[in-house]
Write an enzyme that holds these catalytic residues in place. Structure first.
Site, PDB file in Angstrom:
ATOM      1  N   ASN A  16       0.849  -1.190   0.000  1.00 39.28           N
ATOM      2  CA  ASN A  16       0.000   0.000   0.000  1.00 39.28           C
ATOM      3  C   ASN A  16       0.895   1.255   0.000  1.00 39.28           C
ATOM      4  O   ASN A  16       1.522   1.597   1.000  1.00 39.28           O
ATOM      5  CB  ASN A  16      -0.911  -0.044   1.240  1.00 39.28           C
ATOM      6  N   ASP A  73      -1.327  -3.626  10.166  1.00 33.46           N
ATOM      7  CA  ASP A  73      -2.671  -3.998   9.739  1.00 33.46           C
ATOM      8  C   ASP A  73      -3.632  -3.018  10.381  1.00 33.46           C
ATOM      9  O   ASP A  73      -3.508  -2.694  11.570  1.00 33.46           O
ATOM     10  CB  ASP A  73      -3.032  -5.431  10.132  1.00 33.46           C
ATOM     11  N   GLY A 155      -8.565   5.319   1.345  1.00 35.56           N
ATOM     12  CA  GLY A 155      -9.514   4.414   1.997  1.00 35.56           C
ATOM     13  C   GLY A 155     -10.771   5.112   2.498  1.00 35.56           C
ATOM     14  O   GLY A 155     -11.428   5.856   1.769  1.00 35.56           O
TER      15      GLY A 155
HETATM   16  P1  IMP Z   1      -4.893  -3.497   5.293  1.00 38.64           P
HETATM   17  O1  IMP Z   1      -3.986  -3.133   4.162  1.00 38.64           O
HETATM   18  O2  IMP Z   1      -5.297  -4.926   5.320  1.00 38.64           O
HETATM   19  O3  IMP Z   1      -4.361  -3.033   6.616  1.00 38.64           O
HETATM   20  O4  IMP Z   1      -6.245  -2.737   4.955  1.00 38.64           O
HETATM   21  C1  IMP Z   1      -6.770  -1.783   5.764  1.00 38.64           C
HETATM   22  C2  IMP Z   1      -8.113  -1.310   5.241  1.00 38.64           C
HETATM   23  O5  IMP Z   1      -8.562  -0.302   6.131  1.00 38.64           O
HETATM   24  C3  IMP Z   1      -8.060  -0.679   3.856  1.00 38.64           C
HETATM   25  O6  IMP Z   1      -9.242  -0.977   3.161  1.00 38.64           O
HETATM   26  C4  IMP Z   1      -8.020   0.797   4.081  1.00 38.64           C
HETATM   27  O7  IMP Z   1      -8.808   1.468   3.174  1.00 38.64           O
HETATM   28  C5  IMP Z   1      -8.567   0.946   5.484  1.00 38.64           C
HETATM   29  N1  IMP Z   1      -7.647   1.866   6.194  1.00 38.64           N
HETATM   30  C6  IMP Z   1      -6.547   1.565   6.912  1.00 38.64           C
HETATM   31  N2  IMP Z   1      -5.930   2.676   7.345  1.00 38.64           N
HETATM   32  C7  IMP Z   1      -6.658   3.698   6.853  1.00 38.64           C
HETATM   33  C8  IMP Z   1      -6.497   5.104   6.928  1.00 38.64           C
HETATM   34  O8  IMP Z   1      -5.549   5.659   7.500  1.00 38.64           O
HETATM   35  N3  IMP Z   1      -7.442   5.812   6.292  1.00 38.64           N
HETATM   36  C9  IMP Z   1      -8.496   5.252   5.641  1.00 38.64           C
HETATM   37  N4  IMP Z   1      -8.678   3.952   5.510  1.00 38.64           N
HETATM   38  C10 IMP Z   1      -7.755   3.176   6.134  1.00 38.64           C
END
Ligand code: IMP
Length: 200
Positions: A16, A73, A155
């Site tokens: 990401n 995560d 996100g």
């Molecule tokens: P990961 O990559 O599995 O940790 O996914 C985290 C999910 O939560 C993703 O769909 C992101 O859009 C959301 N997410 C995590 N951190 C943020 C943030 O700082 N802002 C907005 N969405 C977030």
């Protein structure tokens, strides 16, 4: 046997780019170097908690690169939905836009007073041996807005409203977000631990 681990260079266990640039921005003035991971990287997130998934990512990245790895995560927990989407935040729908629309639809009949939510971030440092040497889980409290607003961040940021800022997370600059976000707090704790030298 007592062993000193060199934790001044870590690989960040994510593909990401938004997370990577946030973390790089926060580490700008430290002596900790964080590098992105090259090539295919998509470990299956089978954990039941943010911490378990952060470890799965960190261990996988550490194995591939033979470097200590920082796993992150994160996700969004909405009280009116009993904590959903939670660890399924990225799998809740296929795109950010669809995720936001689905969440707004689920909360269509939920009044402002019941729209409390929090972003959660677990960070874990794992070694190539599989040892978990550090972990922390931090929150950022807010509410789910009625409409998306703002174009910064990523996100769920456009619908995450921060009452004390009278703005959504997507209306803040990266510098502002990095002072209060779940990821900023988790990285702050991680840095405190790295700098305190408790690891050697
Ligand atoms: P990961 O990559 O599995 O940790 O996914 C985290 C999910 O939560 C993703 O769909 C992101 O859009 C959301 N997410 C995590 N951190 C943020 C943030 O700082 N802002 C907005 N969405 C977030």
């Amino acid at each position: 046997m007592f062993m000193t681990i060199n934790l001044t260079k870590l690989v960040f266990a994510t593909k990401n780019k938004n997370k990577l640039s946030e973390v790089k921005n926060m580490l700008e003035n430290s002596n900790i170097e964080i590098v992105g991971i090259e090539g295919e990287f998509d470990p299956e997130e089978t954990g039941a908690t943010f911490e378990e998934n952060a470890f799965i990512k960190a261990f996988e990245a550490a194995k591939i690169t033979n470097l200590p790895a920082l796993g992150d995560d994160s996700g969004l927990m909405v009280d009116a939905l009993d904590g959903r989407p939670g660890v399924y935040s990225s799998r809740y729908e296929k795109t950010d836009e669809k995720r936001i629309n689905k969440l707004l639809q689920e909360l269509e009949h939920t009044k402002q007073a019941a729209r409390s939510a929090r972003f959660v971030c677990s960070m874990v440092i794992a070694l190539p041996s599989g040892e978990k040497v550090f972990s922390t889980t931090q929150n950022c409290e807010g509410e789910i807005a009625f409409l998306p607003s703002g174009s910064e961040g990523f996100g769920y940021d456009p619908i995450f409203y921060l009452p004390e800022k009278n703005a959504t997370m997507a209306e803040l600059t990266m510098e502002e977000k990095n002072k209060l976000s779940h990821r900023a707090k988790a990285l702050g704790k991680t840095l405190e631990w790295l700098i305190s030298g408790k690891n050697n």
